[in-house]
Design a protein around this motif. Sequence first.
Motif, PDB file in Angstrom:
ATOM      1  N   GLU A 271      19.439  73.818  41.597  1.00 59.50           N
ATOM      2  CA  GLU A 271      18.231  73.240  42.167  1.00 59.50           C
ATOM      3  C   GLU A 271      18.381  71.728  42.278  1.00 59.50           C
ATOM      4  OE1 GLU A 271      13.463  73.785  41.708  1.00 59.50           O
ATOM      5  OE2 GLU A 271      14.576  73.518  39.842  1.00 59.50           O
ATOM      6  N   TYR A 272      17.952  71.196  43.417  1.00 62.86           N
ATOM      7  CA  TYR A 272      17.961  69.749  43.636  1.00 62.86           C
ATOM      8  C   TYR A 272      16.557  69.272  43.965  1.00 62.86           C
ATOM      9  CZ  TYR A 272      22.912  68.544  43.395  1.00 62.86           C
ATOM     10  OH  TYR A 272      24.187  68.280  42.944  1.00 62.86           O
ATOM     11  N   MET A 273      16.246  68.055  43.490  1.00 60.50           N
ATOM     12  CA  MET A 273      14.975  67.399  43.765  1.00 60.50           C
ATOM     13  C   MET A 273      15.188  66.394  44.888  1.00 60.50           C
ATOM     14  SD  MET A 273      14.961  68.856  40.841  1.00 60.50           S
ATOM     15  CE  MET A 273      13.955  69.520  39.534  1.00 60.50           C
ATOM     16  N   LEU A 274      14.466  66.564  45.977  1.00 62.75           N
ATOM     17  CA  LEU A 274      14.653  65.766  47.184  1.00 62.75           C
ATOM     18  C   LEU A 274      13.446  64.875  47.451  1.00 62.75           C
ATOM     19  CD1 LEU A 274      15.674  68.999  48.848  1.00 62.75           C
ATOM     20  CD2 LEU A 274      17.264  67.093  48.871  1.00 62.75           C
ATOM     21  N   PRO A 275      13.643  63.734  48.142  1.00 58.11           N
ATOM     22  CA  PRO A 275      12.481  62.960  48.583  1.00 58.11           C
ATOM     23  C   PRO A 275      11.572  63.845  49.432  1.00 58.11           C
ATOM     24  CG  PRO A 275      14.528  61.743  48.948  1.00 58.11           C
ATOM     25  CD  PRO A 275      14.921  63.134  48.569  1.00 58.11           C
ATOM     26  N   PHE A 276      10.289  63.863  49.120  1.00 58.19           N
ATOM     27  CA  PHE A 276       9.381  64.787  49.786  1.00 58.19           C
ATOM     28  C   PHE A 276       9.466  64.682  51.308  1.00 58.19           C
ATOM     29  CE2 PHE A 276       5.367  65.974  51.704  1.00 58.19           C
ATOM     30  CZ  PHE A 276       5.141  67.220  51.149  1.00 58.19           C
ATOM     31  N   ASP A 277       9.502  63.474  51.825  1.00 59.79           N
ATOM     32  CA  ASP A 277       9.465  63.293  53.278  1.00 59.79           C
ATOM     33  C   ASP A 277      10.705  63.840  53.978  1.00 59.79           C
ATOM     34  OD1 ASP A 277       6.997  62.115  53.090  1.00 59.79           O
ATOM     35  OD2 ASP A 277       7.748  60.055  53.169  1.00 59.79           O
ATOM     36  N   ASP A 278      11.799  63.995  53.263  1.00 60.90           N
ATOM     37  CA  ASP A 278      13.041  64.513  53.850  1.00 60.90           C
ATOM     38  C   ASP A 278      13.302  65.967  53.494  1.00 60.90           C
ATOM     39  OD1 ASP A 278      13.568  61.964  54.874  1.00 60.90           O
ATOM     40  OD2 ASP A 278      14.595  61.351  53.033  1.00 60.90           O
ATOM     41  N   GLY A 279      12.484  66.512  52.597  1.00 64.55           N
ATOM     42  CA  GLY A 279      12.781  67.829  52.049  1.00 64.55           C
ATOM     43  C   GLY A 279      12.780  68.953  53.055  1.00 64.55           C
ATOM     44  N   LEU A 280      11.788  68.973  53.948  1.00 65.90           N
ATOM     45  CA  LEU A 280      11.700  70.076  54.905  1.00 65.90           C
ATOM     46  C   LEU A 280      12.856  70.029  55.900  1.00 65.90           C
ATOM     47  CD1 LEU A 280       9.895  72.477  55.364  1.00 65.90           C
ATOM     48  CD2 LEU A 280       8.597  71.143  57.028  1.00 65.90           C
ATOM     49  N   GLU A 281      13.283  68.835  56.301  1.00 70.13           N
ATOM     50  CA  GLU A 281      14.436  68.724  57.187  1.00 70.13           C
ATOM     51  C   GLU A 281      15.692  69.229  56.486  1.00 70.13           C
ATOM     52  OE1 GLU A 281      16.708  68.223  60.452  1.00 70.13           O
ATOM     53  OE2 GLU A 281      14.514  68.070  60.338  1.00 70.13           O
ATOM     54  N   CYS A 282      15.827  68.904  55.204  1.00 73.10           N
ATOM     55  CA  CYS A 282      16.958  69.421  54.436  1.00 73.10           C
ATOM     56  C   CYS A 282      16.928  70.948  54.402  1.00 73.10           C
ATOM     57  CB  CYS A 282      16.922  68.857  53.014  1.00 73.10           C
ATOM     58  SG  CYS A 282      18.268  69.434  51.960  1.00 73.10           S
ATOM     59  N   PHE A 283      15.738  71.517  54.180  1.00 72.20           N
ATOM     60  CA  PHE A 283      15.630  72.977  54.161  1.00 72.20           C
ATOM     61  C   PHE A 283      16.059  73.586  55.490  1.00 72.20           C
ATOM     62  CE2 PHE A 283      13.211  76.816  55.142  1.00 72.20           C
ATOM     63  CZ  PHE A 283      13.653  77.651  54.120  1.00 72.20           C
ATOM     64  N   LYS A 284      15.695  72.965  56.603  1.00 78.02           N
ATOM     65  CA  LYS A 284      16.076  73.494  57.912  1.00 78.02           C
ATOM     66  C   LYS A 284      17.589  73.511  58.086  1.00 78.02           C
ATOM     67  CE  LYS A 284      11.772  71.979  60.149  1.00 78.02           C
ATOM     68  NZ  LYS A 284      11.158  71.019  61.093  1.00 78.02           N
ATOM     69  N   THR A 322       8.270  64.510  45.396  1.00 79.32           N
ATOM     70  CA  THR A 322       9.471  65.350  45.402  1.00 79.32           C
ATOM     71  C   THR A 322       9.204  66.733  45.972  1.00 79.32           C
ATOM     72  OG1 THR A 322      10.404  64.187  43.496  1.00 79.32           O
ATOM     73  CG2 THR A 322      11.175  66.435  43.877  1.00 79.32           C
ATOM     74  N   MET A 323      10.172  67.215  46.751  1.00 78.96           N
ATOM     75  CA  MET A 323      10.246  68.620  47.135  1.00 78.96           C
ATOM     76  C   MET A 323      11.539  69.176  46.551  1.00 78.96           C
ATOM     77  SD  MET A 323      10.321  70.445  50.890  1.00 78.96           S
ATOM     78  CE  MET A 323      11.909  71.262  51.022  1.00 78.96           C
ATOM     79  N   THR A 324      11.472  70.333  45.938  1.00 77.89           N
ATOM     80  CA  THR A 324      12.654  70.914  45.313  1.00 77.89           C
ATOM     81  C   THR A 324      13.142  72.117  46.121  1.00 77.89           C
ATOM     82  OG1 THR A 324      11.598  72.583  43.887  1.00 77.89           O
ATOM     83  CG2 THR A 324      11.610  70.297  43.112  1.00 77.89           C
ATOM     84  N   ILE A 325      14.454  72.289  46.131  1.00 79.52           N
ATOM     85  CA  ILE A 325      15.066  73.472  46.743  1.00 79.52           C
ATOM     86  C   ILE A 325      15.988  74.092  45.712  1.00 79.52           C
ATOM     87  CG2 ILE A 325      16.570  74.368  48.559  1.00 79.52           C
ATOM     88  CD1 ILE A 325      15.665  72.127  50.359  1.00 79.52           C
ATOM     89  N   ALA A 326      15.762  75.365  45.410  1.00 76.99           N
ATOM     90  CA  ALA A 326      16.561  76.079  44.421  1.00 76.99           C
ATOM     91  C   ALA A 326      17.230  77.291  45.060  1.00 76.99           C
ATOM     92  CB  ALA A 326      15.687  76.530  43.252  1.00 76.99           C
ATOM     93  N   LEU A 327      18.531  77.421  44.839  1.00 76.44           N
ATOM     94  CA  LEU A 327      19.278  78.604  45.251  1.00 76.44           C
ATOM     95  C   LEU A 327      19.382  79.542  44.060  1.00 76.44           C
ATOM     96  CD1 LEU A 327      22.329  76.988  47.114  1.00 76.44           C
ATOM     97  CD2 LEU A 327      20.001  77.338  47.954  1.00 76.44           C
TER      98      LEU A 327
END
Length: 403
Positions: A271-284, A322-327
């Motif tokens: 799991e990584y913690m991302l800047p909220f404003d960039d998180g959704l683009e990272c998810f895409k 923060t927005m988090t993405i976990a695999l």
Amino acid sequence: MTKEFVNWSGSLRFTPSDTARPSDEAAVQEVVRRTAEKGGTIRPVGSGHSSVPLMQTSDVLLTLDEMSGLVSHDTDAGRASLLPGTGIARAGELLAEHDLAMENLGDVDYQALAGAIGTGTHGTGRELGNLSQTVVGGRLVTADGEVVPFGEDSGPEYDADLLRAAQVSMGSLGVMTSLTLRLLPAYKLHRLNWCTHIDWVQENFAQLTTSNRHFDFYWYPRSDEAQVRTMNLPGQEPDLTPPGDHVHEDATGANYDIIPNSRDLRFEEMEYMLPFDDGLECFKVLRERIKERHRQKVGWRVLVRTIAPDDALISNCYQRPTMTIALLQNNELPYEEYFNDIEPILQDFGGRPHWGKKHTMRADQLRALYPEWETFQDVRRRLDPNGVFMNDYLRSLFEGDVA
């Protein structure tokens, strides 16, 4: 003979030379003094949920499972002190008896309190910090065997840097013997779970994160569907729901019953913690990579959550929303190729790794991500100048790769 230690997921195994199970603070002091005098090392461990070798040692493993329970409480002040080995689920029950509750909880509740806090464990909620942000004080046995109160436990003129270091420290400052938490009056939550297409979630992401106390979603790579979960105070639910009748769970209850998910199957996680404003683009970007290369091999899902910023020295939410993405991958399936391919994407978007989950980042990379990195290291070296609480893995995180 000391038994082999196996962590929760089964990916980490080692045999310490000794396993200490102190039942009180004085016993912790004795173990630390005895070990330090002979030039040894100690690693504390809670429930063993972490999937990285934070607790690994060939010397003394100090387990906190016999130090569990409520030490004191002040309902009017919204404060309580608990022992470090108290399970998160048990803490919820104990606090509820005194009309108190934690502000937020993580996705699982079988962790020990000190371990969950020390690794920056979090739940979800754009206005809610991780668990460590409710720590306002406590007691710590340092490398010389002395007890050091910190935060509110040390008095009104406390050392702010020590508190901010102790809030997320991975057991590198010493052994926590009590933790004082800032709490809320006991409260209930209404949880809704529904399934919809991932495109609807992305299109409505901003509103979902701002209109719900808690919001997260699982994306299922093989179906391209998402399971959305919202939790709100009863009567404060927003109107936004996906089209159609997709609700498959509707429950109301005490916060400590409603927030955690049941985890019957065990898994590996990055799991990584991302800047909220960039998180959704990272998810895409991540979504397209998984669909292109990993869809047939991914047995589990991708979890997205949000966390409020904080100022703990090495919190991975330090001073940024923060927005988090976990695999997640079933622990009986291969995960290395999958995680290793996705991790650079998370890093390219400025991600900070969860301290208790799989990642490959080391000191030279990590130092650049934390503006007060050296402040934390100064506090750590002051409390443990001889590395009594260090192991090779922590040295690779704090000082550089170990040969």
